[in-house]
Design an enzyme around this catalytic site. Structure first.
Site, PDB file in Angstrom:
ATOM      1  N   GLU A 375       0.837  -1.201   0.000  1.00 52.21           N
ATOM      2  CA  GLU A 375       0.000   0.000   0.000  1.00 52.21           C
ATOM      3  C   GLU A 375       0.874   1.254   0.000  1.00 52.21           C
ATOM      4  O   GLU A 375       1.708   1.436   0.886  1.00 52.21           O
ATOM      5  CB  GLU A 375      -0.918  -0.013   1.225  1.00 52.21           C
ATOM      6  CG  GLU A 375      -1.897  -1.178   1.215  1.00 52.21           C
ATOM      7  CD  GLU A 375      -2.507  -1.450   2.581  1.00 52.21           C
ATOM      8  OE1 GLU A 375      -2.361  -0.598   3.485  1.00 52.21           O
ATOM      9  OE2 GLU A 375      -3.125  -2.526   2.753  1.00 52.21           O
ATOM     10  N   ALA A 405      -5.546  -4.031   0.800  1.00 53.75           N
ATOM     11  CA  ALA A 405      -6.043  -5.409   0.816  1.00 53.75           C
ATOM     12  C   ALA A 405      -4.920  -6.328   1.284  1.00 53.75           C
ATOM     13  O   ALA A 405      -4.222  -6.938   0.463  1.00 53.75           O
ATOM     14  CB  ALA A 405      -6.528  -5.805  -0.584  1.00 53.75           C
ATOM     15  N   GLU A 406      -4.736  -6.415   2.584  1.00 51.25           N
ATOM     16  CA  GLU A 406      -3.597  -7.167   3.116  1.00 51.25           C
ATOM     17  C   GLU A 406      -3.607  -8.645   2.758  1.00 51.25           C
ATOM     18  O   GLU A 406      -2.548  -9.233   2.504  1.00 51.25           O
ATOM     19  CB  GLU A 406      -3.524  -7.007   4.641  1.00 51.25           C
ATOM     20  CG  GLU A 406      -2.931  -5.692   5.110  1.00 51.25           C
ATOM     21  CD  GLU A 406      -3.917  -4.530   5.062  1.00 51.25           C
ATOM     22  OE1 GLU A 406      -3.491  -3.373   5.239  1.00 51.25           O
ATOM     23  OE2 GLU A 406      -5.129  -4.794   4.837  1.00 51.25           O
ATOM     24  N   PHE A 432      -1.711  -4.464  11.161  1.00 55.22           N
ATOM     25  CA  PHE A 432      -2.516  -4.825   9.994  1.00 55.22           C
ATOM     26  C   PHE A 432      -2.276  -6.271   9.541  1.00 55.22           C
ATOM     27  O   PHE A 432      -3.035  -6.803   8.730  1.00 55.22           O
ATOM     28  CB  PHE A 432      -2.229  -3.874   8.825  1.00 55.22           C
ATOM     29  CG  PHE A 432      -2.560  -2.425   9.105  1.00 55.22           C
ATOM     30  CD1 PHE A 432      -3.239  -2.044  10.261  1.00 55.22           C
ATOM     31  CD2 PHE A 432      -2.178  -1.437   8.220  1.00 55.22           C
ATOM     32  CE1 PHE A 432      -3.526  -0.714  10.522  1.00 55.22           C
ATOM     33  CE2 PHE A 432      -2.466  -0.103   8.468  1.00 55.22           C
ATOM     34  CZ  PHE A 432      -3.138   0.260   9.614  1.00 55.22           C
ATOM     35  N   HIS A 475      -2.353   0.729  16.542  1.00 55.17           N
ATOM     36  CA  HIS A 475      -1.164   1.060  15.772  1.00 55.17           C
ATOM     37  C   HIS A 475       0.087   0.997  16.639  1.00 55.17           C
ATOM     38  O   HIS A 475       1.072   1.684  16.365  1.00 55.17           O
ATOM     39  CB  HIS A 475      -1.284   2.469  15.181  1.00 55.17           C
ATOM     40  CG  HIS A 475      -2.209   2.585  14.023  1.00 55.17           C
ATOM     41  ND1 HIS A 475      -3.572   2.474  14.147  1.00 55.17           N
ATOM     42  CD2 HIS A 475      -1.973   2.792  12.708  1.00 55.17           C
ATOM     43  CE1 HIS A 475      -4.133   2.628  12.963  1.00 55.17           C
ATOM     44  NE2 HIS A 475      -3.182   2.829  12.068  1.00 55.17           N
TER      45      HIS A 475
END
Length: 671
Positions: A375, A405-406, A432, A475
């Site tokens: 990304e 779209a991991e 993520f 995060h």
């Protein structure tokens, strides 16, 4: 018997294929029948669950007739038909189902995970919808190598509810990948009627929303399947991109071998029986005078003889050697080293993220099979600048942006790596990874083991983790313990710019999937980096401080904090050795043993991750098991979520003062 569909005449030009398809479909049914019989016998000859394709035989039979040898197949766990219609030897497949040593995968895959990328059969997949992202990666490799090949990925109607499949459709459309998405719609999402959860009459209608054509066809007609797949394959080969083909089929048997189908209405079962593709094709062969009853009977008799011979041979075959059960989890240590410059230059003062950028640049320059993507990785150069200017230098075919779209990013890396490429993918934040762990744990980590070392996944996953002021609890997690637990993955956490450079260069030469977890909090730290030195091998820890009073073992963000504490301890007369593990897999147990012995068993293990279940606990256990009388302490973040407030973070994270206090206590000096 009343058939559900009126028989369609067979055209003269299709007569030969129709008869061959009948024989093939008969064999698939006989194969599946023997799998069912052996697995439900008392006692069972074959252990475990088996998912059978009775009623769906026309789909792989027709599809494979339209494909070329260079085309690749990704199938579901109901994939015996796909394995048997042109890619793999039937006896080897049956031996694998029966867990024999001479099976395709030596009994390691069993029925649901047969994998043979060397034969163009990328494999079955027992995770619903997970094959889509892998197919995208295979297609990326085909596209990069300009082979003219296509990849077909099969899945059931239930899989269209899976996020990973959705991501793969988005991914394939974004790059016009040569993928044929083939849905074998049997009306059942395992044990739930699909009509109860799907609100459209044709799943192919969804294709338009992804920007690709979709079509619904009769999956009981091998000729219709062949012709439709031929069109989709031509579109893929010519650069037109992916297609979605929905094949309406019948599920003649249960979801798995011991499913008694107590939930299934009798009317549905009767309708499926009436739509048996073998009966329908036989009717057409007779009506069109392609074959008579004697010819059909002869085909059935020949099928029975063939299957009986395969079964007899397989059941006489050897069982796997129990002594081999631990073999091929990961490759043996490699002698391969990154290329270094013939003329040495002076070290360069650079920050951590700049060192990563330079490593990526040199990897791309040295290895034409390498790809860098994720990304915002391409045009923008990454949110932290790790890939800045690389797309400009190497082009958008090798350094590119992806959808958010991991699962597709990681799964495509698996497929590309299995197909001869060396992808390096970025997952922007370690947190993520959690939305796509399947592609790391269930896919990448399994390939070498399942294929007995015949296939591997040489991919690198870069991510960063840890708490920084203002970062919220989605995060800021430190997640290395999750991956440390998984066999089949290499895992490193560089703490310095030099190691960020060296470890990435080494990871790019590995034969197994490598996860490199960088430290966002250290990205701006600077030091002189020697780009031309020969890096230490994977799995080599680094002793940063000598000492004999106690040993501090750390990695990642805890290393600079431990260094600061060690300096203060030294000023106070306490000599603390400091070992930066760098790699958690492979773990440098020799270095650990040496520093523990040097410090007479007094060890402090420090990590930013939560204390409970952390890597430190495993290291402490190993030290206690091998060094009698050792005194081991762990210092980690308390079992808490990470707050955004810098003040609250400071109350939790194991910084230098906390390390100093713990080390003094351990050394017996309360100063």
């Amino acid at each position: 018997m009343t058939l559900a569909n009126a028989p369609k005449p067979i055209k003269p030009e299709d007569a030969g294929f129709a008869m061959a398809a009948y024989r093939q479909m008969l064999f698939l049914r006989a194969f599946e029948q023997r799998c069912l019989d052996l697995s439900t016998a008392t006692p069972p000859v074959v252990a475990g669950s088996i998912h059978l394709c009775a009623g769906q035989e026309a789909v792989p039979t027709g599809a494979m007739a339209a494909l070329r040898p260079e085309d690749q197949i990704v199938a579901t766990y109901r994939g015996h038909g796909w394995a048997l219609t042109g890619k793999l030897d039937a006896q080897e497949v049956f031996a694998e189902v029966c867990h024999r040593a001479d099976g395709v995968n030596g009994g390691r895959a069993g029925s649901a995970l047969i994998t043979a990328p060397w034969a163009g059969f990328i494999g079955e997949n027992s995770i619903v919808g997970a094959g889509g992202p892998i197919a995208c990666g295979v297609a990326l490799a085909l596209q990069a190598r300009k082979t003219g090949g296509a990849v077909i990925v099969s899945f059931g109607d239930g899989a269209t509810s899976q996020g990973a499949l959705h991501e793969s459709l988005v991914f394939a459309a974004a790059y016009d990948l040569p993928v044929i998405f083939l849905c074998e719609n049997n009306g059942w999402s395992e044990m739930t009627e699909s009509s109860a959860i799907i609100r459209i009459d044709r799943l192919a209608k969804r294709a338009n929303g992804y920007g690709m054509p979709g079509v619904t066809i009769d999956g009981a007609d091998p000729i219709a399947v062949r012709d439709t797949i031929a069109q989709a394959a031509e579109r893929a080969r010519s650069g037109g991109g992916p297609s979605f083909v929905e094949c309406r089929v019948s599920r003649l048997w249960g979801h798995y071998n011991r499913d008694i189908e107590h939930y299934r209405p009798k009317e549905d079962r009767a309708a499926a029986t009436a739509n048996d593709p073998i009966l329908l094709l036989a009717q057409r062969l007779l009506q069109s005078e392609v074959a008579d009853e004697a010819a059909l009977a002869a085909a059935r008799a020949e099928t029975d003889r063939r299957m009986a011979g395969i079964e007899a041979a397989v059941l006489k075959g050897p069982m796997p050697d129990p002594a081999s059960a631990r073999h091929h989890v990961m490759a043996a240590p490699s002698a391969a080293k990154p290329a270094v410059s013939a003329t040495s230059s002076a070290p360069v003062e650079i920050n951590y993220i700049g060192a990563v950028n330079e490593a990526l640049r040199r990897i791309l320059a040295d290895d034409k099979t390498s790809l860098v993507y994720g990304e915002d990785v391409g045009k923008a150069g990454g949110i932290f600048g790790a890939s800045r200017n690389l797309q400009r230098e190497f082009g958008a075919a090798r350094v590119f942006d992806t959808p958010i779209a991991e699962a597709a990013i990681l799964g495509s890396a698996v497929g590309a790596a299995m197909s001869g490429m060396r992808p390096i993918v970025e997952i922007m934040w370690g947190d993520f990874l959690l939305v796509a762990l399947d592609q790391i744990i269930n896919q990448a980590a399994n390939i070498r083991y399942v294929t007995q070392g015949r296939a591997s996944v040489p991919m690198v996953i870069r991510t960063q983790q840890g708490a920084t002021p203002g970062s919220c609890s989605q995060h800021s997690q430190s997640l290395e313990a999750l991956l440390f637990h998984i066999p089949g993955i290499r895992l490193g956490l560089p703490a310095t710019p030099q190691d960020a450079y060296d470890m990435l260069r080494v990871a790019a030469t590995a034969s197994d999937p490598v996860m490199l977890i960088e430290a966002r909090a250290l990205y701006q730290r600077r030091e002189a980096v020697d780009f031309d030195r020969t890096p230490d091998p994977m799995g080599k820890a680094k002793l940063l401080r000598e000492g004999g009073d106690l040993a501090i073992i750390a990695w990642g963000t805890s290393v600079p904090e431990a260094l600061e504490a060690a300096d203060q301890l030294s000023a106070a007369g306490i000599k603390a050795a400091l070992l930066d593990l760098r790699w958690l897999s492979p773990l440098d147990e020799a270095a650990i043993a040496a520093v523990v012995g040097q410090c007479k068993g007094r060890v402090l293990i420090v990590h930013e991750a939560n204390r409970t279940g952390g890597v430190g606990a495993e290291i402490a256990a190993r030290i206690s098991e091998s060094y009698r009388g050792a005194t081991v302490r762990r210092l980690g973040t308390p079992d808490s979520r990470i707050p955004a407030s810098p003040l609250l973070q400071a109350a939790l994270l194991p910084k230098a003062p906390a390390i100093l206090a713990a080390a003094r206590e351990l050394a017996g000096a309360s100063r």
